[in-house]
Structure formats: C-alpha cells, structure tokens
Design a protein around this motif. Structure first.
Motif, PDB file in Angstrom:
ATOM      1  N   VAL A  56       1.686   0.908   6.372  1.00  0.00           N
ATOM      2  CA  VAL A  56       0.513   1.693   6.737  1.00  0.00           C
ATOM      3  C   VAL A  56       0.837   2.773   7.769  1.00  0.00           C
ATOM      4  CG1 VAL A  56      -1.175  -0.075   6.137  1.00  0.00           C
ATOM      5  CG2 VAL A  56      -0.156  -0.090   8.398  1.00  0.00           C
ATOM      6  N   MET A 110      -1.206  10.950   5.610  1.00  0.00           N
ATOM      7  CA  MET A 110      -2.549  11.528   5.717  1.00  0.00           C
ATOM      8  C   MET A 110      -2.502  12.826   6.530  1.00  0.00           C
ATOM      9  SD  MET A 110      -4.495   9.530   3.981  1.00  0.00           S
ATOM     10  CE  MET A 110      -3.480   8.468   2.966  1.00  0.00           C
ATOM     11  N   CYS A 135       1.865   5.587   5.692  1.00  0.00           N
ATOM     12  CA  CYS A 135       0.651   6.051   5.003  1.00  0.00           C
ATOM     13  C   CYS A 135      -0.184   6.932   5.924  1.00  0.00           C
ATOM     14  CB  CYS A 135      -0.187   4.855   4.539  1.00  0.00           C
ATOM     15  SG  CYS A 135       0.484   3.956   3.128  1.00  0.00           S
ATOM     16  N   SER A 136      -0.319   6.517   7.181  1.00  0.00           N
ATOM     17  CA  SER A 136      -1.089   7.310   8.151  1.00  0.00           C
ATOM     18  C   SER A 136      -0.432   8.664   8.387  1.00  0.00           C
ATOM     19  CB  SER A 136      -1.205   6.550   9.474  1.00  0.00           C
ATOM     20  OG  SER A 136      -1.911   5.346   9.309  1.00  0.00           O
ATOM     21  N   ALA A 179      -9.741   8.384   6.432  1.00  0.00           N
ATOM     22  CA  ALA A 179      -8.624   7.661   7.049  1.00  0.00           C
ATOM     23  C   ALA A 179      -8.375   8.105   8.479  1.00  0.00           C
ATOM     24  CB  ALA A 179      -7.356   7.859   6.208  1.00  0.00           C
ATOM     25  N   LEU A 222       1.225   4.286  -2.861  1.00  0.00           N
ATOM     26  CA  LEU A 222       1.037   5.707  -2.538  1.00  0.00           C
ATOM     27  C   LEU A 222       2.261   6.518  -2.946  1.00  0.00           C
ATOM     28  CD1 LEU A 222      -0.595   7.975  -1.307  1.00  0.00           C
ATOM     29  CD2 LEU A 222       0.201   7.281   0.949  1.00  0.00           C
ATOM     30  N   THR A 225       0.835  -1.215   0.000  1.00  0.00           N
ATOM     31  CA  THR A 225       0.000   0.000   0.000  1.00  0.00           C
ATOM     32  C   THR A 225       0.861   1.253   0.000  1.00  0.00           C
ATOM     33  OG1 THR A 225      -1.722  -1.188   1.230  1.00  0.00           O
ATOM     34  CG2 THR A 225      -1.819   1.219   1.240  1.00  0.00           C
ATOM     35  N   LEU A 226       1.915   1.243   0.820  1.00  0.00           N
ATOM     36  CA  LEU A 226       2.823   2.393   0.861  1.00  0.00           C
ATOM     37  C   LEU A 226       3.517   2.597  -0.478  1.00  0.00           C
ATOM     38  CD1 LEU A 226       4.424   4.636   2.278  1.00  0.00           C
ATOM     39  CD2 LEU A 226       6.010   2.872   3.086  1.00  0.00           C
ATOM     40  N   ILE A 262      -7.525   2.782   6.185  1.00  0.00           N
ATOM     41  CA  ILE A 262      -6.241   3.397   5.844  1.00  0.00           C
ATOM     42  C   ILE A 262      -5.745   2.900   4.490  1.00  0.00           C
ATOM     43  CG2 ILE A 262      -4.949   1.680   7.185  1.00  0.00           C
ATOM     44  CD1 ILE A 262      -3.955   5.328   6.365  1.00  0.00           C
ATOM     45  N   SER A 294      -5.524   5.397   1.047  1.00  0.00           N
ATOM     46  CA  SER A 294      -4.149   5.539   0.547  1.00  0.00           C
ATOM     47  C   SER A 294      -4.078   5.206  -0.935  1.00  0.00           C
ATOM     48  CB  SER A 294      -3.195   4.631   1.328  1.00  0.00           C
ATOM     49  OG  SER A 294      -3.139   5.006   2.686  1.00  0.00           O
TER      50      SER A 294
END
Length: 563
Positions: free
Chosen positions: A377, A384, A380-381, A419, A155, A151-152, A495, A499
C-alpha cells in the motif's frame, strides 16, 4: 563520527538490497518467470494450500471480485481475532491466566491488526496470552501485510495489461506473498534475533527477588517470532508495551540496526520489483529516489532539531526518552523510518523528541506514508501521487495526461482524490472534534501546543495505518477506541479500493504510443515535480495544524517556555 558512519552504512545497505530483494520479489510474482531454484521446494506448500482451500490460482478476477475477496477475507480475520481476545481466558497457552479483553478494546485491537496499523491501547505483557499473541496478532501480521502486497500486484497488472478486465487472483497473490516472501524472511530473521538475545519461549512469567528484596515479575513469551514479522511486514506493535525499547525485543546494537533495516527493506525493494514487472527499471529507481530524498530530508531536519539547545531545560541534546543504549541518531532514524513506513515500532519515546522532530514524524504520516510506506500500500499511495502529478502536468501543457501509455482520465482521478483526501480529512476533522470534546481532552496529559500534537499524532497514526504512539495520551477509552478504530478501517479501504478500481480501469485501456509531447516519468525532472506536488499538497493541507502544534512548541522551547 561513528554515528555519521552508521547512517552512511544504513543507506548503503538499503541501496544494495533494493535490486537484490527487488529482483527476487519480481521473480516470485511474475507468472512468466520460473521460481528461483533455492525456493522452489516451497511450491509444495503453496500447492497444498490451494488444494486444501479449493483454490484455482489460474482463475483470474475482475477488480470488483478481487476487492470483495480481499474484504471478506479480512472481515473474517477481524471477527476471529476479536473472539480470540474476548475469550482468551478459556484458550490454551495462557499461563498467567489473563482474563478476556474488554469488547471495545478488543474491537479496536482487531481492526488495528487487520488493517496493518497495530495501534496499541493495551500493554501486551499485562493483557494478552501467548495464544492471543501468536494465533491472533502474529497471524494477522502476516495476513495484513500480504493483503497490502496483493493490492499492489493487482495495480501493477492494471498498469501493464491492456484490453482486459482481469487483474489477477487475490488468493494466489496472498498465498505467494506469505509462502515465498514473508515466511522465509521471517524465519531467518527470527533465528537471528534469538541469537542476539530476543526471547522465544512459552514459559510462565519469572518471579525474582531484586537486590532491595522486592518481588519482580519478568515477562516471558514468544517474542522473536512476532518481532520478525512486525518489522518485515511493516506492522509495528510490540510484544511488550515498551516495544523495541524493551531489551527482550531489542537487546543489542546489532539487533537494533537490523530491526531498523527490516522496516524499510521490503517497501524500498518493491520499487525495483515494480520497475521489473512493468519492464522499466528506470521508473522504479525514480520512485525509490523520491522516497529516499524525502526520508533523508526528514532525518536531516530531525538531527538538526535534536542538536538545538533546549532553552527550557538548558540541555543539548536532551536525552530524556531517547534510546541511550544506541545513541541519539538511532532514535532519530527509528522515529523517521517508522513513520515513513506504516510500521509503528519505536525504540524511544516520540513525545520526548524535540517538537520539530516530532513534527517530522507526524508529517510523514500526514502525507499518506508514501515515503516507502507499508508493504504494497505504500507504493500504491505513491502511485496515487504519480497519477496526480501526470494529471497536473498534462493540464499545464494542454495534453491528455498519461502514464505508462495509459490515459489518466476523470474516473481514475476521482479514485485518486478519494485515496489522497480521505485520510487528510479524517485527521483534521477527528483531531478538531477531539480538541473540543471534554471526554477526549481528559485523556491528554499535556497542555498547550504539545497537547494538540498528542491529539494530532493519534489521528495521523490511525489514518496513516501506522500505529506508533506519541504517548502522553490515554487512548484506552471508549471514545478513542471506537473513533480511532473507525478511522483505521476507513483509511485502509480508502487506499485499497481506489487502487483496485484504478487497476480495473487501466487494464481495459489500450497503450498509447509515446510521442514528443509525452511527459517522461523516468527522468529526474519528473522526480523533482513529484516531490514538489507531495510537499505542496502536505503543506496546503496541514500547515495550520503543524504551526499550532510542533512549530509553536519549538519556538516556545527556544524561548525557554514550557507547559
């Protein structure tokens, strides 16, 4: 004095590892860079996986296809893990002949490990066979961590690319994370743990006679391999119920130090990897510095709280529940680090910490576990909050908010709010509902502020995909198993999906030229503003709950009152 130096050595080692491991991570995930020479032989394994699974690693995906691939894959893992638990009696490697896990508990555990939460409403040595631990839980420790890292990576590509709808290939990102990062590090770390005395076998449990001629059952099992990935993958979840306080999981001061270091090394190094991949290492160092400052502030507050005289017990410090083998400081560092990441592994009883120390651990999870956080994540957070910060800064100066040359507009901010606010809402709503439900209150062992803290902590741990437990609350009930499992699942998606959606949106945008009005995000000023936004958001959302729980209990403790 020795404990103080230990903290200095830990921070120094973390600072040293960030550029080294971060550079390595950037090299293995940058398609334009050749693999480091010492790891190229693993390309055989990577290509074999692609051939066996029919994957074309060069075929890129839109964010929607990337998200569907991730969700379908993890849904399949959830189903497999559920059935492994339910049917473990008929599966091999079960010398103690454990029966199948009850369906509600099996569902909670399956969701817990697939979402990288590793919340445990069971005692591993009394419930799970070796097959379930190895082929179920340990496998998901790899897969859930790799899904977060994928996921990262998506992004990052969305931030870096322009005029495209493609953000990478999920299957390639998943495979490369496991083959080149998690698997080699876990093998090395597992060998180190075995050398330190962590057990690794598939022998039946040992029956021994104690000095008082009582029969004692000593659990065995392949612990080292699971401990390695639970720490490195920011998974948490102990092979044994006592987690890293168990001498078979954490036998020596050296194993304790490096298990603690393993929790933070990959999430911390991801900041440097991020800077390398977007061609701005300053951005990575700014993010790392914010994380480190917030982590150190938590440690400092917890140290002060633990060294405050407990008037109700007349003790300073209170050693009950702490890991006396290694000292109070290491218990504090563990508690802060495990909740600052999404690891959840503990080496002490968090419920036995001073109320304010427990409040620090709880607040770390409430703000979204952005202080290092879980693999992938966690960053990623933090991104955000970075998008939120540049948006607020842009509004204040009357300019269109932008980050790395990309406009941050309505679409991105809607996903950012989902998120950030989804976990917050579920923590407060869930804890509030549980506080009024008789069935839920029967599981709480303590009254007063501490009882409220136990409930708040359980929902914070689940919403933050952390998995650590405050203890004192019986979570193995139908209510908690189902409600906490649902929260884990929703918050994991809350999340990952934003993302990926933001990655797809940003990838389509052109990069704007830097001007005098651009708010530089690689300067100390931005780091200060970002810290302020994080703290203010956390305080505005959770201050009343913190006051009624940990702060009220701390004040009452200083007055000598207990419940």
């Amino acid at each position: 004095m020795a404990s103080g130096w230990l903290l200095v050595i830990f921070i120094a080692l973390l600072l040293l590892s960030v550029p080294i491991l971060g550079r390595y991570m950037a090299a293995i995930f940058d398609s334009q860079t050749q693999l480091p020479f010492f790891i190229r032989w693993l390309a055989v394994l990577e290509n074999l996986i692609y051939r066996l699974c029919g994957i074309d690693p060069k075929l890129e995906m839109s964010w929607q296809k990337y998200a569907l691939s991730l969700l379908y894959f993890n849904l399949l893992g959830l189903c497999i893990l559920f059935f492994i638990q339910v049917g473990q009696f008929w599966l091999p490697l079960n010398p103690e002949e454990f029966i199948g896990i009850a369906p509600v508990l099996a569902l909670n555990t399956a969701i817990s490990f697939v979402t990288n939460t590793d919340w445990q409403a069971y005692a591993g040595e009394n419930s799970l066979s070796y097959f379930t631990q190895m082929m179920g839980l340990t496998v998901q420790n790899f897969l859930s961590a790799a899904s977060g890292n994928a996921t990262l990576l998506a992004l990052i590509r969305g931030i870096k690319r322009h005029s495209t709808t493609m953000i990478g290939n999920f299957w390639a990102d998943l495979t490369r994370t496991i083959v080149y990062l998690l698997l080699p590090l876990s093998i090395i770390f597992a060998i180190f743990l075995v050398q330190q005395g962590v057990i690794q076998n598939v022998q039946p449990y040992v029956h021994a006679n104690t000095i008082s001629r009582e029969n004692q059952i000593i659990p065995m099992g392949p612990a080292a391999s699971q401990v390695a990935i639970k720490q490195l993958g920011t998974n948490g979840g102990g092979f044994f119920n006592a987690n890293s306080a168990h001498p078979f999981e954490n036998p020596t001061p050296l194993s304790n130090f490096f298990e603690l270091f393993a929790i933070l090394c990959i999430p911390a190094s991801a900041t440097y990897m991020y800077g390398k991949l977007i061609n701005s290492t300053k951005q990575g160092w700014v993010i790392f510095s914010v994380m480190l400052v917030l982590w150190f502030a938590g440690v400092a507050i917890a140290i002060a709280a633990e060294n405050t005289l407990n008037q109700s017990l007349g003790a300073n410090p209170v050693l009950e529940g702490q890991e006396v083998r290694f000292g109070t400081l290491q218990s504090i560092m563990w508690a802060t680090s495990t909740t600052a990441s999404s690891n959840g592994a503990t080496n002490s009883m968090l419920s036995s910490l001073s109320p304010l120390s427990g409040g620090v651990a709880m607040f770390n999870m409430m703000i979204g576990e952005i202080i290092f956080g879980g693999i992938g994540v966690g960053l990623c957070s933090m991104l955000m909050f970075i998008f939120l910060t540049v948006f607020l800064a842009g509004l204040m100066v009357g300019r269109t908010p932008e980050y790395m040359g990309k406009k941050i507009e309505k679409n991105e901010m809607q996903w950012v709010m989902i998120a950030i606010l989804t976990p917050c809402a579920l923590i407060l709503l869930g804890a509030g509902f549980a506080s009024t439900l008789p069935e839920a209150l029967l599981s709480v062992a303590n009254e007063g502020p501490h009882g409220l803290s136990e409930i708040l902590y359980a929902f914070s741990s689940s919403a933050g995909n952390n998995g650590s437990a405050f203890a004192g609350i019986n979570a193995n009930t139908t209510f908690y198993n189902l409600v906490l499992a649902l929260i884990m699942l929703i918050c994991r998606c809350a999340i990952i999906l934003p993302s990926l959606a933001i990655a797809g949106s940003l990838a389509q945008k052109n990069i704007m030229a830097t001007s005098l009005g651009t708010f530089a995000t690689d300067k100390i000023l931005f780091a200060i503003v970002l810290c302020s936004v994080i703290i203010i958001m956390g305080a505005l959302t959770f201050f009343p709950a913190i006051v009624l729980g940990p702060l009220a209990e701390q004040i009452l403790m200083l007055r000598g009152r207990t419940f």
